[in-house]
Design a protein around this motif. Structure first.
Motif, PDB file in Angstrom:
ATOM      1  N   GLN A   1      53.833  31.064 115.695  1.00  0.00           N
ATOM      2  CA  GLN A   1      53.090  29.831 115.448  1.00  0.00           C
ATOM      3  C   GLN A   1      52.021  29.715 116.523  1.00  0.00           C
ATOM      4  N   VAL A   2      50.789  29.470 116.078  1.00  0.00           N
ATOM      5  CA  VAL A   2      49.673  29.435 117.024  1.00  0.00           C
ATOM      6  C   VAL A   2      49.161  28.009 117.156  1.00  0.00           C
ATOM      7  N   GLU A   3      49.014  27.547 118.398  1.00  0.00           N
ATOM      8  CA  GLU A   3      48.556  26.178 118.633  1.00  0.00           C
ATOM      9  C   GLU A   3      47.332  26.194 119.551  1.00  0.00           C
ATOM     10  N   MET A   4      46.326  25.360 119.209  1.00  0.00           N
ATOM     11  CA  MET A   4      45.136  25.260 120.060  1.00  0.00           C
ATOM     12  C   MET A   4      45.357  24.185 121.113  1.00  0.00           C
ATOM     13  N   LEU A   5      44.946  24.481 122.338  1.00  0.00           N
ATOM     14  CA  LEU A   5      45.002  23.471 123.393  1.00  0.00           C
ATOM     15  C   LEU A   5      43.575  23.260 123.893  1.00  0.00           C
ATOM     16  N   SER A   6      43.041  22.063 123.623  1.00  0.00           N
ATOM     17  CA  SER A   6      41.646  21.787 123.964  1.00  0.00           C
ATOM     18  C   SER A   6      41.494  21.567 125.465  1.00  0.00           C
ATOM     19  N   LEU A   7      40.709  22.416 126.089  1.00  0.00           N
ATOM     20  CA  LEU A   7      40.486  22.284 127.530  1.00  0.00           C
ATOM     21  C   LEU A   7      39.744  20.991 127.840  1.00  0.00           C
ATOM     22  N   VAL A   8      38.839  20.610 126.937  1.00  0.00           N
ATOM     23  CA  VAL A   8      38.075  19.379 127.133  1.00  0.00           C
ATOM     24  C   VAL A   8      39.034  18.195 127.221  1.00  0.00           C
TER      25      VAL A   8
ATOM     26  N   GLN B   1      46.415  40.539 118.346  1.00  0.00           N
ATOM     27  CA  GLN B   1      47.330  41.515 118.945  1.00  0.00           C
ATOM     28  C   GLN B   1      48.224  40.850 119.991  1.00  0.00           C
ATOM     29  N   VAL B   2      47.631  39.959 120.803  1.00  0.00           N
ATOM     30  CA  VAL B   2      48.430  39.264 121.817  1.00  0.00           C
ATOM     31  C   VAL B   2      49.492  38.406 121.130  1.00  0.00           C
ATOM     32  N   ALA B   3      49.061  37.663 120.103  1.00  0.00           N
ATOM     33  CA  ALA B   3      50.004  36.808 119.378  1.00  0.00           C
ATOM     34  C   ALA B   3      51.132  37.641 118.788  1.00  0.00           C
ATOM     35  N   GLY B   4      50.785  38.833 118.318  1.00  0.00           N
ATOM     36  CA  GLY B   4      51.767  39.703 117.680  1.00  0.00           C
ATOM     37  C   GLY B   4      52.844  40.209 118.622  1.00  0.00           C
ATOM     38  N   ARG B   5      52.586  40.120 119.935  1.00  0.00           N
ATOM     39  CA  ARG B   5      53.607  40.564 120.903  1.00  0.00           C
ATOM     40  C   ARG B   5      54.807  39.629 120.900  1.00  0.00           C
ATOM     41  N   THR B   6      54.620  38.391 120.426  1.00  0.00           N
ATOM     42  CA  THR B   6      55.678  37.386 120.581  1.00  0.00           C
ATOM     43  C   THR B   6      56.619  37.378 119.382  1.00  0.00           C
ATOM     44  N   GLY B   7      57.814  36.876 119.646  1.00  0.00           N
ATOM     45  CA  GLY B   7      58.779  36.613 118.574  1.00  0.00           C
ATOM     46  C   GLY B   7      59.105  37.825 117.747  1.00  0.00           C
ATOM     47  N   ARG B   8      59.287  38.960 118.408  1.00  0.00           N
ATOM     48  CA  ARG B   8      59.472  40.167 117.623  1.00  0.00           C
ATOM     49  C   ARG B   8      60.938  40.470 117.350  1.00  0.00           C
ATOM     50  N   ARG B   9      61.833  39.690 117.864  1.00  0.00           N
ATOM     51  CA  ARG B   9      63.238  39.997 117.604  1.00  0.00           C
ATOM     52  C   ARG B   9      63.919  38.940 116.738  1.00  0.00           C
ATOM     53  N   ASP B  10      64.373  37.856 117.352  1.00  0.00           N
ATOM     54  CA  ASP B  10      65.180  36.935 116.550  1.00  0.00           C
ATOM     55  C   ASP B  10      64.600  35.529 116.422  1.00  0.00           C
TER      56      ASP B  10
ATOM     57  N   VAL C   1      42.807  33.278 113.695  1.00  0.00           N
ATOM     58  CA  VAL C   1      43.953  33.797 114.451  1.00  0.00           C
ATOM     59  C   VAL C   1      45.166  32.922 114.157  1.00  0.00           C
ATOM     60  N   GLN C   2      44.926  31.604 114.148  1.00  0.00           N
ATOM     61  CA  GLN C   2      46.005  30.651 113.895  1.00  0.00           C
ATOM     62  C   GLN C   2      46.609  30.864 112.510  1.00  0.00           C
ATOM     63  N   ALA C   3      45.727  31.056 111.523  1.00  0.00           N
ATOM     64  CA  ALA C   3      46.200  31.232 110.150  1.00  0.00           C
ATOM     65  C   ALA C   3      46.790  32.624 109.936  1.00  0.00           C
ATOM     66  N   GLY C   4      46.521  33.535 110.865  1.00  0.00           N
ATOM     67  CA  GLY C   4      47.017  34.902 110.716  1.00  0.00           C
ATOM     68  C   GLY C   4      46.410  35.584 109.504  1.00  0.00           C
ATOM     69  N   ASP C   5      45.170  35.182 109.159  1.00  0.00           N
ATOM     70  CA  ASP C   5      44.572  35.679 107.926  1.00  0.00           C
ATOM     71  C   ASP C   5      43.496  36.711 108.236  1.00  0.00           C
ATOM     72  N   TYR C   6      43.921  37.964 108.352  1.00  0.00           N
ATOM     73  CA  TYR C   6      42.973  39.022 108.692  1.00  0.00           C
ATOM     74  C   TYR C   6      41.887  39.168 107.639  1.00  0.00           C
ATOM     75  N   GLU C   7      42.297  39.219 106.375  1.00  0.00           N
ATOM     76  CA  GLU C   7      41.317  39.536 105.330  1.00  0.00           C
ATOM     77  C   GLU C   7      40.234  38.467 105.207  1.00  0.00           C
ATOM     78  N   ALA C   8      40.620  37.186 105.312  1.00  0.00           N
ATOM     79  CA  ALA C   8      39.619  36.122 105.210  1.00  0.00           C
ATOM     80  C   ALA C   8      38.594  36.273 106.329  1.00  0.00           C
ATOM     81  N   MET C   9      39.111  36.543 107.545  1.00  0.00           N
ATOM     82  CA  MET C   9      38.216  36.709 108.687  1.00  0.00           C
ATOM     83  C   MET C   9      37.309  37.920 108.488  1.00  0.00           C
ATOM     84  N   ALA C  10      37.908  39.035 108.086  1.00  0.00           N
ATOM     85  CA  ALA C  10      37.143  40.275 107.931  1.00  0.00           C
ATOM     86  C   ALA C  10      36.070  40.113 106.850  1.00  0.00           C
ATOM     87  N   ASP C  11      36.433  39.464 105.740  1.00  0.00           N
ATOM     88  CA  ASP C  11      35.448  39.264 104.664  1.00  0.00           C
ATOM     89  C   ASP C  11      34.277  38.427 105.157  1.00  0.00           C
TER      90      ASP C  11
END
Ligand SMILES: [Zn+2]
Ligand SMILES: [Zn+2]
Length: 755
Positions: free
Chosen positions: A410-417, A606-615, A635-645
């Motif tokens: 799960q990806v969450e944005m944290l606004s620095l502002v 890729q960084v996000a993909g390092r997490t939560g790989r077991r249980d 990145v949050q949506a994990g939608d490679y194809e939408a981004m690539a298109d």
């Protein structure tokens, strides 16, 4: 007879010599030839000429080999690379040949790359004569050492894998020596007609059976594997988009095993050699120790030689070669399978010196040339490969399911502002990020803090006058490295001790600005004094075997928090990692490069993909000033194809790769004025000969490196043609620059598909 010879010089031609050696010439043999003022250069024969050249040719000094040492397919690869990357054949040869190939003048032979054969010994008698063994020992009488040697032979023979024929097995001399046998005694036994000797290739029949240890595939993996096999049956390359944790490696292993069963080698390219330790263990388990070889610049010369020799042997057992991009230069005639893992990684691109090649693209050419199956694997494929998949040039295979029980993060944005306004910051960390790490530690899990900048602080600035310490030789600020207490330039590597006072105003008001991994580590250690913190970047992993040690700690669970740069995104598997914090996401989004958004998406995914790989599901926090940025949302949506298109649409609209082919000419000179003048002159020449289309000149963002000023010219060329005429014209214009009286010492570097 005459021969065309490739010499290690940066000249766009080969050289003709008279062949006067006793044996007939063959392409692929090494020769010593006289060249210019150099008395002797080593070259490789490219072809045989039956007609006299226009200019008088000198005779070769000597032929080093009688048989070719370079395979025909290797010569073909060199040719293609020199042509495609617009560089000299000699430059490709220099990159391709390892040090052990180079023979100096006056060096004594033999210079053959050994054919790998070794001395072997066996008893002259037959199995049916076994009754005579006792009398053989009797014959030796008081020759105790010889008796011991013979006894050792029979002992080794007993445990040696059974052979079908009537003779005792051939035992390698090295195996007998390892058991304390002296070769003098073996020779004595030979003279007495008891043992016989033969030069043989060491038997590889005892290498473990590869089928026995293959892991079982999930239904999704099995389906993907079959899709790959079907595409290969049609001779089609495959792009495998497997999300992180989907078990791409298992598919690679199955494909390698399949090639091995057919007696063919597999070449598996990886982007980060430091991380091979982890992969090596997994692969060795799967294919067996004798079958796996590692080939890259940090492997010793003798080990590289072993691999080279194993590959040229006609009967060698098939290998899985885990390699950096230089593995493409191996003798790969029997290649069945070529895998490029993390194919989007920029480290496949060779920057300097020539040939400035993209390893992934060379792999594509090589696999086609050798009729081998090609698999490009990534969770976030390059837009180039994805576009080929969309147009059907590559088969697109997706592996969307995580292997086992793990679920996507799960990806969450944290606004620095926002958090800065609320004053909810702890150094560079927002409060929610700190809480998430603390929670993860409480659960006995690991956390990752990602900051793609090494050193302590990227700027050392005087608060009294605003002066920022630059490199003396480059137009860029130096980075402060606290561990070594030095200021270092990341462009030229120069290092110096910081002075106490500002050179501009003589006051002592230095402030460290910006955030490098050393500083992040310091903050993390202050915030979590109990935690065991490990920093992974190109500084901390510089020492040999450092990464192996780190991987060991990670696997044993001896690390709580990892602070790392992009190195951690390249396939490092951290058990129990369930929180990742990306600190300054905006840095990557704002780079002045048309690939910045593609890269940022790949990096963060890729960084996000390092997490939560077991249980348990992983949680990823992205700290940013622009939480609504489309790349971050993708990145949050994990939608490679939408981004690539979306990115492909932008590239097409603005004429960028993969819709055009970029060519960059870098003009280098010690004087800024000359570099600029030469660039303008060359741009004019090129526009004339090509009929326009040259972009620039412009200065790169760091316009001076090691006291050399840089100017860039850009060309956008159509992708669907080989463009031999265009390339030739460009080369001629570049070569002619050297004859211009003002620009004699100007250097021009041509880079096709720069990255
Ligand atoms: Zn100052
Ligand atoms: Zn510098």
């Amino acid at each position: 007879m005459w021969v065309e010879v490739i010499l290690p010089v940066p000249v766009h031609s080969t050289f003709t010599y008279v062949w006067d050696a006793a044996h007939p010439p063959v392409p692929g043999v090494r020769v010593h030839v006289p060249f210019g003022r150099q008395r002797c250069l080593m070259g490789v024969v490219r072809s045989i000429l039956h007609e006299a050249p226009a200019m008088q040719a000198k005779p070769i000094l000597r032929a080093i080999d009688t048989h070719p040492r370079i395979q025909t397919q290797q010569l073909a690869l060199w040719d293609w690379m020199a042509h495609y990357y617009n560089c000299a054949l000699g430059e490709v040869m220099q990159a391709a040949l390892p040090a052990f190939f180079k023979v100096d003048e006056g060096e004594e032979g033999p210079f053959t790359i050994s054919d790998g054969s070794l001395a072997h010994w066996r008893w002259v008698g037959r199995r049916s004569d076994e009754g005579q063994i006792a009398s053989v020992f009797g014959q030796l009488g008081r020759a105790v050492k010889q008796s011991e040697a013979l006894l050792q032979y029979f002992q080794s023979a007993l445990t040696w894998p059974e052979r079908s024929d009537d003779f005792y097995p051939w035992i390698p001399q090295t195996a007998l020596q390892a058991n304390g046998v002296d070769t003098a005694h073996l020779r004595a036994l030979q003279e007495k007609g008891i043992l016989e000797k033969s030069m043989r290739w060491e038997s590889e029949e005892h290498l473990p059976d590869v089928d026995a240890v293959l892991a079982e595939l999930s239904p999704a993996q099995q389906a993907a594997l079959e899709e790959v096999q079907d595409a290969w049956a049609e001779g089609k390359p495959v792009l495998l988009r497997g999300i992180t944790g989907s078990g791409k490696t298992e598919i690679y292993v199955h494909l390698a095993a399949q090639a091995m069963a057919l007696g063919q080698h597999t070449l598996m390219l990886v982007p980060e050699i430091a991380l091979t330790a982890q992969l090596y263990r997994r692969l060795e388990k799967a294919v067996g120790p004798g079958r796996l070889a590692v080939y890259h610049s940090q492997v010793s010369d003798s080990q590289r030689r072993d691999i080279w020799e194993a590959l040229v042997r006609p009967d060698s057992a098939p290998r899985l070669i885990l390699a950096a991009r230089s593995g493409l230069f191996l003798p790969l005639e029997r290649l069945g399978c070529l895998i490029v893992d993390e194919e989007h990684e920029t480290s496949y691109k060779q920057q300097d010196p020539a040939p400035r090649y993209q390893g992934r693209d060379v792999a594509v050419w090589l696999a086609r040339h050798l009729d081998a199956g090609l698999l490009l694997g990534s969770a976030t494929p390059s837009l180039e490969s994805y576009q080929h998949a969309k147009t059907g040039k590559y088969q697109y295979v997706r592996l969307d399911e995580r292997f086992g029980t793990s679920v996507p993060p799960q990806v969450e944005m944290l606004s620095l502002v926002k958090y800065q306004a609320l004053q909810h910051m702890e150094g560079p960390f927002t409060r929610p990020a700190v809480e998430a790490i603390a929670q993860s530690l409480d659960q006995g899990k690991q956390a990752l803090v990602f900051q793609n900048r090494r050193g302590y602080s990227p700027f050392l600035t005087c608060m009294a006058c605003g002066w920022t310490e630059p490199c003396t030789d480059c137009d860029v600020a130096v980075t402060y490295h606290k561990e070594s207490k030095s200021l270092r330039c990341h462009y030229c590597g120069q290092s110096r001790t910081p002075s106490a006072q500002c050179p501009a105003c003589q006051k002592s008001a230095w402030q460290w600005r910006g955030l490098g991994t050393e500083r992040v580590q310091e903050t993390v250690e202050e915030l979590f004094p109990q935690a065991r913190v490990l920093r992974i970047d190109s500084d901390s992993t510089r020492k040999k075997a450092a990464m192996t040690q780190f991987v060991d700690w990670l696997e044993k669970g001896e690390v709580d928090i990892v602070v790392g740069t992009q190195m951690v995104g390249k396939g490092l598997d951290i058990q129990g990692l369930n929180v990742a914090v990306i600190l300054q996401a905006d840095n990557a989004l704002q780079l002045p490069d048309f690939r910045a958004h593609e890269r940022a998406f790949q990096l963060f995914t890729q960084v996000a993909g390092r997490t939560g790989r077991r249980d348990s599901p992983g949680r990823v926090y992205i700290q940013t000033a622009t939480p609504e940025h489309p790349v971050l949302l993708a990145v949050q949506a994990g939608d490679y194809e939408a981004m690539a298109d979306q990115l492909l649409q932008d590239r097409q609209a603005h004429h960028y790769p993969p819709f055009v082919r970029m060519m960059r000419l870098e003009i280098r000179h010690r004087r800024e004025y000359v570099a600029s003048q030469a660039a303008h002159y060359l741009a004019g020449q090129l526009n004339q000969t090509l009929g326009g289309g040259v972009l620039g000149p412009d200065a790169p963002s760091v316009a001076r490196v090691k006291n050399v000023y840089l100017q860039h010219l850009w060309l956008k060329l159509p992708v669907d043609r080989g463009l031999p005429t265009t390339k030739k014209r460009i080369r001629q214009s570049v070569d002619q620059l050297a004859f211009h009286p003002d620009f004699k010492s100007v250097k021009v570097v041509v880079d096709i598909d720069p990255a």
